[in-house]
Design an enzyme around this catalytic site. Structure first.
Site, short mmCIF file in Angstrom:
data_model
loop_
_atom_site.label_atom_id
_atom_site.label_comp_id
_atom_site.label_asym_id
_atom_site.label_seq_id
_atom_site.Cartn_x
_atom_site.Cartn_y
_atom_site.Cartn_z
N CYS A 87 0.94 -1.14 0.10
CA CYS A 87 0.19 -0.13 0.12
C CYS A 87 0.92 1.23 0.06
O CYS A 87 0.34 2.37 0.09
CB CYS A 87 -1.07 0.07 1.15
SG CYS A 87 -2.02 -1.50 1.33
N HIS A 336 -9.23 3.64 -1.25
CA HIS A 336 -7.99 3.26 -0.97
C HIS A 336 -7.50 2.40 -2.19
O HIS A 336 -7.50 1.15 -1.98
CB HIS A 336 -7.92 2.37 0.35
CG HIS A 336 -6.32 2.19 0.60
ND1 HIS A 336 -5.29 2.61 0.03
CD2 HIS A 336 -5.93 1.22 1.47
CE1 HIS A 336 -4.20 1.79 0.47
NE2 HIS A 336 -4.64 1.06 1.53
N1 COA Z 1 -16.81 1.57 4.47
C1 COA Z 1 -18.07 2.03 4.29
N2 COA Z 1 -18.77 1.41 3.72
C2 COA Z 1 -18.38 0.27 2.62
C3 COA Z 1 -17.08 -0.14 2.84
C4 COA Z 1 -16.33 0.64 3.83
N3 COA Z 1 -14.93 0.18 4.03
N4 COA Z 1 -16.77 -1.11 2.19
C5 COA Z 1 -18.18 -1.30 1.53
N5 COA Z 1 -18.95 -0.51 2.09
C6 COA Z 1 -20.35 -0.63 1.55
C7 COA Z 1 -20.70 -0.54 0.11
O1 COA Z 1 -20.64 0.75 -0.58
C8 COA Z 1 -21.96 -1.24 -0.05
O2 COA Z 1 -23.19 -0.42 0.38
P1 COA Z 1 -24.44 -0.47 -0.58
O3 COA Z 1 -24.93 -1.74 -0.20
O4 COA Z 1 -24.93 0.79 0.05
O5 COA Z 1 -24.06 -0.10 -1.94
C9 COA Z 1 -21.91 -2.38 1.07
O6 COA Z 1 -21.02 -1.57 2.11
C10 COA Z 1 -21.39 -3.68 0.76
O7 COA Z 1 -20.50 -3.66 -0.26
P2 COA Z 1 -19.33 -4.74 -0.28
O8 COA Z 1 -18.68 -4.09 -1.59
O9 COA Z 1 -20.39 -5.93 -0.56
O10 COA Z 1 -18.49 -5.07 0.81
P3 COA Z 1 -17.75 -5.97 1.24
O11 COA Z 1 -18.28 -6.94 2.37
O12 COA Z 1 -17.29 -7.08 -0.09
O13 COA Z 1 -16.12 -5.63 1.69
C11 COA Z 1 -14.82 -4.90 3.32
C12 COA Z 1 -16.39 -4.77 2.99
C13 COA Z 1 -14.69 -4.45 4.75
C14 COA Z 1 -14.39 -6.52 3.78
C15 COA Z 1 -13.80 -4.30 2.44
O14 COA Z 1 -14.15 -2.87 2.49
C16 COA Z 1 -12.44 -4.51 2.93
O15 COA Z 1 -11.92 -5.50 2.94
N6 COA Z 1 -11.67 -3.38 3.28
C17 COA Z 1 -10.34 -3.34 3.88
C18 COA Z 1 -9.43 -3.05 2.65
C19 COA Z 1 -8.02 -3.45 2.98
O16 COA Z 1 -7.56 -4.24 3.77
N7 COA Z 1 -7.05 -2.70 2.52
C20 COA Z 1 -5.57 -2.58 2.62
C21 COA Z 1 -5.40 -1.98 3.88
S1 COA Z 1 -3.49 -1.96 4.41
#
Ligand code: COA
Length: 388
Positions: A87, A336
């Site tokens: 990242c 991100h």
């Molecule tokens: N914050 C707020 N809302 C979020 C979100 C977040 N981080 N991630 C997804 N959403 C929302 C989407 O917009 C969607 O909303 P909607 O239903 O109104 O359209 C809903 O939540 C579901 O989205 P989806 O894409 O199915 O979520 P997901 O379950 O596939 O992913 C996480 C959620 C938390 C698992 C994913 O965002 C994640 O892994 N984040 C961390 C990324 C990471 O590790 N980066 C590197 C860091 S070093």
């Protein structure tokens, strides 16, 4: 070494960009940066591109060559280099570009970052991201990034006075800022309740404690400071660039609630710029999870260990606070796209220092800082920029 300035910036909107291919994302950001610097592509001497995992996300490697080709620069055979540090890839592309210009080897150089993460299922994204941790000792036993940062949050909350509400306030602030940023993935304000009621991802971290999965690209153009006014009336000088490393696995760390690589990179940057934290007008930090922002503020020296929760609750890190943190909305609300994040942070600081940040403008901002993390802190880069 020569002084180096940022003479142009460009950033795509961040989000789920299904209609835009990986290469188109880069071209859009690059074209915006060239336009901003009133420059044509023939003037570019070299390209440095931050990208973490195009092989996993879009099944494309050899990114330096791809970008040179599709930006029309391969016909001039200019050097084009991919930089990878998870990242932190974007920030290290920026640092390599800065060193190339400072050394006198190259004159007008593009530093960019690009990632297209939403073409695969979330499970594939999470697994690709987990490759930035220690695969053998962390990934194979099921640790994901939300899981690793949850361990940091648990350790931190056991040892320092941070409430669940204060942690949520990091996300509330960053969504407030993101709602004022036209490129942000989430342009909506939220409340502490929104965070506390959102789905549990890895205890104690909930959905709104996490940065999302994002597509996006950003590019900046660097030139020697002495030539910068050929291209722009508002060059932004790079006052410091620093980079530090640490163990890749969390369990090998001295203390998992302090990111020693951030402490080291921060100290080196302040020394190079001959500045102290009290002289910084705004800082973009790596809030991949809310707890990461809490640690970053402390590790960079903006407050003592254990104070960042109170600082956030009292509004000291807000747009009108003592030290505004993540005016762009941060990784949490702006999004991100991992390889692009470090460059987007620089774009935000440059916009603020030029006075071009619209509804999130910090009055009179003269000096800004960025902190970008690879993995759970195995690589960290810090940059300080100032009005020339
Ligand atoms: N914050 C707020 N809302 C979020 C979100 C977040 N981080 N991630 C997804 N959403 C929302 C989407 O917009 C969607 O909303 P909607 O239903 O109104 O359209 C809903 O939540 C579901 O989205 P989806 O894409 O199915 O979520 P997901 O379950 O596939 O992913 C996480 C959620 C938390 C698992 C994913 O965002 C994640 O892994 N984040 C961390 C990324 C990471 O590790 N980066 C590197 C860091 S070093």
């Amino acid at each position: 070494m020569r002084d180096v300035a940022v003479i142009g910036i460009g950033c795509t909107t961040f989000g789920e960009k299904w209609g835009t291919s990986f290469r188109e994302l880069f071209l859009e950001a690059g074209a915006l940066a060239l336009e901003d610097a009133s420059l044509s592509g023939e003037k570019i001497d070299a390209l440095y591109v931050g990208n973490m995992s195009a092989g996993r996300f879009v099944e494309q490697e050899h990114i330096g060559a791809l970008i040179a080709d599709y930006s029309g620069m391969a016909s001039r055979h200019i050097p084009s280099t991919r930089v990878e540090s998870a990242c932190c890839s974007g920030s290290l592309a920026f640092r390599q570009a800065m060193i190339a210009v400072a050394s006198g080897l190259e004159d007008v150089v593009v530093a960019a970052g690009v990632e297209k993460m939403t073409d695969v299922e979330t499970s594939t994204s999470v697994d690709a991201l987990a490759a930035a941790a220690d695969r053998e000792w962390e990934g194979f036993v099921g640790a994901t990034f939300p899981g690793l940062y949850a361990m940091i949050a648990t350790d931190y909350m056991n040892r320092y006075p941070l409430t669940r509400e204060q942690l949520a306030q990091v996300a509330v602030k960053n969504h407030y800022n993101g709602a004022r940023n036209p490129i942000a993935q989430f342009q909506k304000e939220i409340t502490v309740e929104t965070v506390l009621r959102s789905a549990l991802v890895a205890d104690p971290l909930r959905l709104f404690d996490c940065s999302p999965i994002t597509d996006g690209a950003a590019a900046v153009i660097l030139a020697p400071l002495e030539r910068a006014r050929e291209f722009t009336d508002a060059p932004i000088r790079i006052l410091a660039t620093s980079q530090a490393s640490d163990t890749i696995a969390l369990h090998d760390r001295r203390d998992i609630s302090t990111m020693d690589a951030t402490v080291a990179a921060g100290r080196r940057a302040f020394e190079m710029a001959r500045l102290t934290p009290s002289q910084i007008d705004l800082v973009e930090v790596h809030d991949c999870f809310t707890i990461a922002e809490i640690c970053a503020i402390e590790d960079l020296g903006f407050c003592q260990k254990g104070e960042a929760g109170r600082l956030t609750e009292e509004g000291e890190t807000a747009l009108n606070g003592r030290i505004p943190v993540n005016t762009s909305g941060g990784l949490k609300a702006c999004g991100h796209p991992v390889g692009a994040t470090g460059i987007k942070q620089v774009c935000e600081v440059v916009q603020q220092l030029r006075g071009d940040a619209g509804r999130r403008q910090i009055d009179g901002a003269e000096i800004g800082m960025t902190q970008n993390v690879g993995g759970t802190g195995a690589s960290v880069a810090v940059h300080i920029l100032g009005r020339a």
